[in-house]
Design a protein around this motif. Structure first.
Motif, PDB file in Angstrom:
ATOM      1  N   UNK A  74       0.124  -7.413  -8.771  1.00  0.00           N
ATOM      2  CA  UNK A  74       0.409  -8.513  -7.903  1.00  0.00           C
ATOM      3  C   UNK A  74       1.539  -9.472  -8.295  1.00  0.00           C
ATOM      4  N   UNK A  75       1.879  -9.556  -9.604  1.00  0.00           N
ATOM      5  CA  UNK A  75       2.999 -10.305 -10.247  1.00  0.00           C
ATOM      6  C   UNK A  75       4.264  -9.551 -10.190  1.00  0.00           C
ATOM      7  N   UNK A  76       4.327  -8.157 -10.109  1.00  0.00           N
ATOM      8  CA  UNK A  76       5.431  -7.536 -10.101  1.00  0.00           C
ATOM      9  C   UNK A  76       6.424  -7.813  -8.970  1.00  0.00           C
ATOM     10  N   UNK A  77       7.717  -7.378  -9.100  1.00  0.00           N
ATOM     11  CA  UNK A  77       8.629  -7.567  -8.087  1.00  0.00           C
ATOM     12  C   UNK A  77       8.152  -7.078  -6.556  1.00  0.00           C
ATOM     13  N   UNK A  78       7.521  -6.081  -6.561  1.00  0.00           N
ATOM     14  CA  UNK A  78       7.270  -5.278  -5.505  1.00  0.00           C
ATOM     15  C   UNK A  78       5.895  -6.043  -4.987  1.00  0.00           C
ATOM     16  N   UNK A  79       5.186  -6.236  -5.877  1.00  0.00           N
ATOM     17  CA  UNK A  79       3.851  -6.905  -5.417  1.00  0.00           C
ATOM     18  C   UNK A  79       4.120  -8.282  -4.772  1.00  0.00           C
ATOM     19  N   UNK A  80       5.045  -8.938  -5.481  1.00  0.00           N
ATOM     20  CA  UNK A  80       5.521 -10.434  -4.892  1.00  0.00           C
ATOM     21  C   UNK A  80       5.926 -10.134  -3.713  1.00  0.00           C
ATOM     22  N   UNK A  81       6.713  -9.379  -3.314  1.00  0.00           N
ATOM     23  CA  UNK A  81       7.180  -9.100  -2.043  1.00  0.00           C
ATOM     24  C   UNK A  81       6.611  -8.751  -0.957  1.00  0.00           C
ATOM     25  N   UNK A  82       5.362  -7.914  -1.349  1.00  0.00           N
ATOM     26  CA  UNK A  82       4.394  -7.321  -0.402  1.00  0.00           C
ATOM     27  C   UNK A  82       3.502  -8.627  -0.039  1.00  0.00           C
ATOM     28  N   UNK A  83       3.029  -9.337  -0.950  1.00  0.00           N
ATOM     29  CA  UNK A  83       2.162 -10.609  -0.503  1.00  0.00           C
ATOM     30  C   UNK A  83       2.974 -11.244   0.207  1.00  0.00           C
ATOM     31  N   UNK A  98      -1.327  -4.732  -0.389  1.00  0.00           N
ATOM     32  CA  UNK A  98      -1.116  -4.742  -1.652  1.00  0.00           C
ATOM     33  C   UNK A  98      -1.957  -3.700  -2.536  1.00  0.00           C
ATOM     34  N   UNK A  99      -3.285  -3.383  -1.851  1.00  0.00           N
ATOM     35  CA  UNK A  99      -4.106  -2.397  -2.410  1.00  0.00           C
ATOM     36  C   UNK A  99      -3.520  -1.093  -2.326  1.00  0.00           C
ATOM     37  N   UNK A 100      -3.138  -0.621  -1.179  1.00  0.00           N
ATOM     38  CA  UNK A 100      -2.639   0.484  -0.851  1.00  0.00           C
ATOM     39  C   UNK A 100      -1.269   0.832  -1.620  1.00  0.00           C
ATOM     40  N   UNK A 101      -0.695  -0.163  -1.595  1.00  0.00           N
ATOM     41  CA  UNK A 101       0.677   0.110  -2.368  1.00  0.00           C
ATOM     42  C   UNK A 101       0.307   0.417  -3.777  1.00  0.00           C
TER      43      UNK A 101
END
Length: 344
Positions: A283-292, A53-56
């Motif tokens: 972290x709460x975004x669509x991409x962030x939630x998919x990543x975690x 998530x940090x790198x993304x």
């Protein structure tokens, strides 16, 4: 200019107030596009878990450097409440300690489209926000159980331990709530839910249980054969580490399974609150939630998943979390727990 800048950075590091809290990990992620700003994150979550998530986030924000510091939940609390350390975002698995920080004025308000989408039970007063929901589970070793059935409820487990003390003596793992903020949260919340917690604690306490401050250590000892079972382990850590292990079993209890909310808050003394809030929004975004979910193994906030699995019981972000943080209530709870755990 580069030498002058480097010298200034060293001087700033030297004059920065010394950190009294205990750091477990610290890693610096340099900006990929020429740093114009940085954010400092304090977290109970292992670096490797949130690294994707940090790198993304940096891919989307190449001019932002990230300093990521890991400490235990109690040390994270102390860093803000006692030491006055400045971080731009604080992430913790100890919901009650996060709530206390917010209630005591250490959390700034943060409002965005991302936080507005959260259900009411996953945020508190625009100050504390959940970004993952994680089951608190039992893990068991098939070899360690010696052919006995794997329990599916707390009553099953209590009866199994009572009937087969020779199998489980010295081979039960659980959190030490005196030393672990997350362990104290799990114990108090389970005691609020059902009297079965105390019945189980009394039986397990007579079998020389081994006490831990982290889920990973319990999982490691189960895999190494030192434990037959571990109780109240974070499922987000157990699942990925046991999914390819033919011996390991992860159990969500059918009577009820506590569901932890991993939360973030922007401190009032943040040096870059907009940067900390931006990382929270990611972290709460669509991409962030998919990543975690896919890369970190942390289940994202999902009301539909909770509705489909009614045995999951989320620990709500509300003032009820503060009850057991009262000094006298904490002393009384830990005294009763210590009595139950010291029967051998």
């Amino acid at each position: 200019m580069r030498r002058t800048g480097s010298a200034l950075a060293v001087i700033l590091l030297l004059i920065r107030p010394a950190m009294a809290f205990v750091i477990e990990e610290e890693e610096y992620f340099p900006a990929t596009g020429g740093s114009s700003q940085s954010i400092s994150l304090l977290s109970t979550t292992d670096t490797d878990v949130l690294r994707p998530a940090i790198l993304a986030f940096q891919e989307a924000n190449p001019d932002v450097a990230v300093r990521y510091v890991v400490a235990s939940s109690q040390e994270v609390y102390a860093a803000l409440a006692d030491d006055g350390q400045a971080f731009d975002l604080v992430i913790s698995s100890a919901m009650d300690l996060q709530m206390k920080l917010a209630n005591d004025g250490f959390a700034a308000s943060w409002a965005s489209a991302a936080t507005a989408r959260l259900p009411d039970w996953a945020k508190w007063q625009d100050r504390v926000f959940a970004f993952a929901q994680e089951s608190v589970v039992l893990i068991a070793s098939r070899r360690g159980f010696r052919g006995l059935p794997i329990p599916q409820t707390r009553r099953d487990l209590t009866e199994l331990l009572r009937d087969h003390p020779d199998v489980f003596r010295g081979r039960i793992g659980t959190y030490d709530p005196r030393a672990s903020g997350a362990g104290y949260l799990f114990a108090t919340q389970e005691a609020r839910q059902s009297d079965s917690f105390w019945r189980l604690a009394e039986v397990a306490g007579g079998l020389s249980p081994r006490l831990y401050i982290s889920s990973i250590d319990m999982i490691s000892d189960l895999k190494a054969g030192r434990l037959a079972l571990a109780y109240n382990v974070l499922g987000s850590y157990a699942g990925p580490r046991l999914e390819s292990d033919a011996d390991g079993v992860v159990v969500e209890f059918a009577d009820f399974t506590l569901t932890l909310l991993r939360t973030g808050m922007v401190p009032t003394n943040a040096e870059n609150p907009d940067g900390g809030g931006a990382f929270l929004d990611f972290l709460l975004s669509t991409r962030g939630q998919a990543l975690i979910r896919d890369r970190a193994g942390l289940p994202p906030i999902d009301e539909a998943a909770l509705a489909a699995r009614p045995h999951l019981r989320p620990i709500r972000l509300d003032a009820g979390l503060l009850v057991y943080l009262d000094r006298l209530k904490r002393q009384a709870f830990l005294a009763e727990w210590s009595s139950a755990m010291s029967q051998d």
